[in-house]
Every structure is written in C-alpha cells, then in structure tokens.
Design a protein around this motif. Structure first.
Motif, PDB file in Angstrom:
ATOM      1  N   UNK A  33       1.457  -2.398 -20.964  1.00  0.00           N
ATOM      2  CA  UNK A  33       1.739  -3.717 -21.512  1.00  0.00           C
ATOM      3  C   UNK A  33       0.600  -4.055 -22.472  1.00  0.00           C
ATOM      4  N   UNK A  34       0.601  -5.257 -22.994  1.00  0.00           N
ATOM      5  CA  UNK A  34      -0.429  -5.601 -23.962  1.00  0.00           C
ATOM      6  C   UNK A  34      -1.807  -5.590 -23.303  1.00  0.00           C
ATOM      7  N   UNK A  35      -2.585  -4.573 -23.609  1.00  0.00           N
ATOM      8  CA  UNK A  35      -3.950  -4.494 -23.123  1.00  0.00           C
ATOM      9  C   UNK A  35      -4.180  -3.646 -21.895  1.00  0.00           C
ATOM     10  N   UNK A  36      -3.162  -3.381 -21.090  1.00  0.00           N
ATOM     11  CA  UNK A  36      -3.350  -2.582 -19.876  1.00  0.00           C
ATOM     12  C   UNK A  36      -2.720  -1.204 -20.054  1.00  0.00           C
ATOM     13  N   UNK A  37      -3.517  -0.180 -19.746  1.00  0.00           N
ATOM     14  CA  UNK A  37      -3.027   1.181 -19.870  1.00  0.00           C
ATOM     15  C   UNK A  37      -2.969   1.878 -18.531  1.00  0.00           C
ATOM     16  N   UNK A  76      -1.906   8.223  -7.262  1.00  0.00           N
ATOM     17  CA  UNK A  76      -1.141   8.398  -8.496  1.00  0.00           C
ATOM     18  C   UNK A  76      -1.208   7.175  -9.412  1.00  0.00           C
ATOM     19  N   UNK A  77      -2.243   6.342  -9.249  1.00  0.00           N
ATOM     20  CA  UNK A  77      -2.348   5.116 -10.034  1.00  0.00           C
ATOM     21  C   UNK A  77      -3.749   4.957 -10.610  1.00  0.00           C
ATOM     22  N   UNK A  78      -3.857   5.044 -11.920  1.00  0.00           N
ATOM     23  CA  UNK A  78      -5.125   4.887 -12.634  1.00  0.00           C
ATOM     24  C   UNK A  78      -4.853   3.900 -13.760  1.00  0.00           C
ATOM     25  N   UNK A  79      -5.288   2.651 -13.579  1.00  0.00           N
ATOM     26  CA  UNK A  79      -5.057   1.580 -14.538  1.00  0.00           C
ATOM     27  C   UNK A  79      -6.356   1.277 -15.279  1.00  0.00           C
ATOM     28  N   UNK A  80      -6.254   0.815 -16.526  1.00  0.00           N
ATOM     29  CA  UNK A  80      -7.458   0.502 -17.292  1.00  0.00           C
ATOM     30  C   UNK A  80      -7.192  -0.557 -18.350  1.00  0.00           C
ATOM     31  N   UNK A  81      -8.274  -1.220 -18.773  1.00  0.00           N
ATOM     32  CA  UNK A  81      -8.237  -2.185 -19.867  1.00  0.00           C
ATOM     33  C   UNK A  81      -9.650  -2.373 -20.397  1.00  0.00           C
ATOM     34  N   UNK A  82      -9.775  -3.074 -21.496  1.00  0.00           N
ATOM     35  CA  UNK A  82     -11.093  -3.419 -22.037  1.00  0.00           C
ATOM     36  C   UNK A  82     -11.678  -4.555 -21.202  1.00  0.00           C
ATOM     37  N   UNK A  83     -12.987  -4.513 -20.957  1.00  0.00           N
ATOM     38  CA  UNK A  83     -13.653  -5.490 -20.102  1.00  0.00           C
ATOM     39  C   UNK A  83     -13.561  -6.920 -20.631  1.00  0.00           C
ATOM     40  N   UNK A  84     -13.419  -7.099 -21.934  1.00  0.00           N
ATOM     41  CA  UNK A  84     -13.367  -8.450 -22.494  1.00  0.00           C
ATOM     42  C   UNK A  84     -11.990  -9.099 -22.358  1.00  0.00           C
ATOM     43  N   UNK A  87      -7.530 -11.962 -19.217  1.00  0.00           N
ATOM     44  CA  UNK A  87      -6.134 -12.170 -18.778  1.00  0.00           C
ATOM     45  C   UNK A  87      -5.497 -10.856 -18.350  1.00  0.00           C
ATOM     46  N   UNK A  88      -5.815  -9.794 -19.052  1.00  0.00           N
ATOM     47  CA  UNK A  88      -5.279  -8.481 -18.685  1.00  0.00           C
ATOM     48  C   UNK A  88      -5.859  -8.023 -17.349  1.00  0.00           C
ATOM     49  N   UNK A  89      -7.129  -8.311 -17.116  1.00  0.00           N
ATOM     50  CA  UNK A  89      -7.739  -7.957 -15.832  1.00  0.00           C
ATOM     51  C   UNK A  89      -7.028  -8.706 -14.704  1.00  0.00           C
ATOM     52  N   UNK A  90      -6.664  -9.939 -14.941  1.00  0.00           N
ATOM     53  CA  UNK A  90      -5.919 -10.700 -13.926  1.00  0.00           C
ATOM     54  C   UNK A  90      -4.557 -10.044 -13.660  1.00  0.00           C
ATOM     55  N   UNK A  91      -3.883  -9.607 -14.721  1.00  0.00           N
ATOM     56  CA  UNK A  91      -2.604  -8.888 -14.535  1.00  0.00           C
ATOM     57  C   UNK A  91      -2.825  -7.581 -13.783  1.00  0.00           C
ATOM     58  N   UNK A  92      -3.968  -6.948 -14.035  1.00  0.00           N
ATOM     59  CA  UNK A  92      -4.290  -5.710 -13.329  1.00  0.00           C
ATOM     60  C   UNK A  92      -4.414  -5.979 -11.831  1.00  0.00           C
ATOM     61  N   UNK A  93      -5.019  -7.108 -11.461  1.00  0.00           N
ATOM     62  CA  UNK A  93      -5.123  -7.475 -10.045  1.00  0.00           C
ATOM     63  C   UNK A  93      -3.729  -7.587  -9.419  1.00  0.00           C
ATOM     64  N   UNK A  94      -2.796  -8.182 -10.153  1.00  0.00           N
ATOM     65  CA  UNK A  94      -1.425  -8.304  -9.645  1.00  0.00           C
ATOM     66  C   UNK A  94      -0.766  -6.928  -9.504  1.00  0.00           C
ATOM     67  N   UNK A  95      -1.022  -6.053 -10.451  1.00  0.00           N
ATOM     68  CA  UNK A  95      -0.470  -4.691 -10.380  1.00  0.00           C
ATOM     69  C   UNK A  95      -1.054  -3.943  -9.174  1.00  0.00           C
TER      70      UNK A  95
END
Length: 131
Positions: A33-37, A76-84, A87-95
């Motif tokens: 999604x936007x920002x999360x890989x 089987x789950x390796x998620x990443x985003x930029x530290x800045x 909002x994406x980090x918050x979505x990562x928490x939900x994932x």
C-alpha cells in the motif's frame, strides 16, 4: 564428508547459498500500500531475509530512506516502511495484529512491534539497530 573440516565462514557462506537457491526464482519486494512494503515469495523464509544485506539495499530503494522500520510477526511476513512515515507505521501495527491474531496464520514469531534500521549514507553500512 564427515572427516572434512570447514570453517564457520564457509558454513555461513554455504547456508546463504542454500537459502538463495531455495528462493531465487520466487522472491519479490513490493509495496503493498502507500508507504508499506513486503518481502514475499521466499517459501516461508521471509524472516530470514533480515540477515541479507542485498535485501536491505532493495528495501532502501523502495522506500527511499536511510531509516527503515520493519516488523517480522511470522516466518512468512516481513513488512517495512520509512521511519518518517508515522501513519504507515500505525497501519503496520494493524497488519501485525491481523497476522498474529489469525489462529490459522502459520509460523507466528512475535508481537514485538517494529525495529528501526539506520544506514550510513556514505557507504550503506548499518549504523545501529534500535527498538
């Protein structure tokens, strides 16, 4: 051969070679999604990819940042985003919750949220790892 002696470095090299042979034709690094890989297609070895410097170089290119936040809630789950990208980090928490709360998701590792990996801009080396 049981009588042959190998050094620890040779053993590690062989282990990396075996791992790459296992995943070389299926690995993918993409934005989900936007920002999360996500690192995918590693036959359940996605968590192992945290050890591979070449993977980090590809991730840095995807997020265009020297500070990367990542999570590995299951094998089987390796998620990443930029530290800045707060909002994406918050979505990562939900994932992460979605993965760890799913009783049928295999290979759960940890509910630990995220780790930040910081790179030195001059040579791409790891500067530090902070929780």
């Amino acid at each position: 051969v049981a009588g042959d002696k190998i050094t620890p470095d040779q053993l590690v090299s062989k282990a990396y070679s075996n791992l790459f042979h296992q995943i070389e034709n299926s690995i993918s690094i993409s934005m989900i999604d936007e920002g999360m890989g996500m690192v995918a297609g590693c036959d359940g070895f996605e968590a192992c990819m945290v050890l591979i410097n070449e993977i980090w170089a590809l991730i840095r290119n995807q997020v265009m940042s020297d500070e990367i936040v990542f999570a590995i809630p299951a094998q089987n789950s390796f998620l990443f985003t930029a530290a800045h990208r707060k909002e994406t980090i918050e979505r990562m928490h939900h994932k992460i919750d979605e993965i760890t709360d799913n009783p049928s998701h295999p290979g759960k590792l940890s509910r630990r949220r995220v780790v930040t990996r910081v790179f030195d801009r001059s040579d791409g080396s790891l500067k530090n790892l902070k929780p």
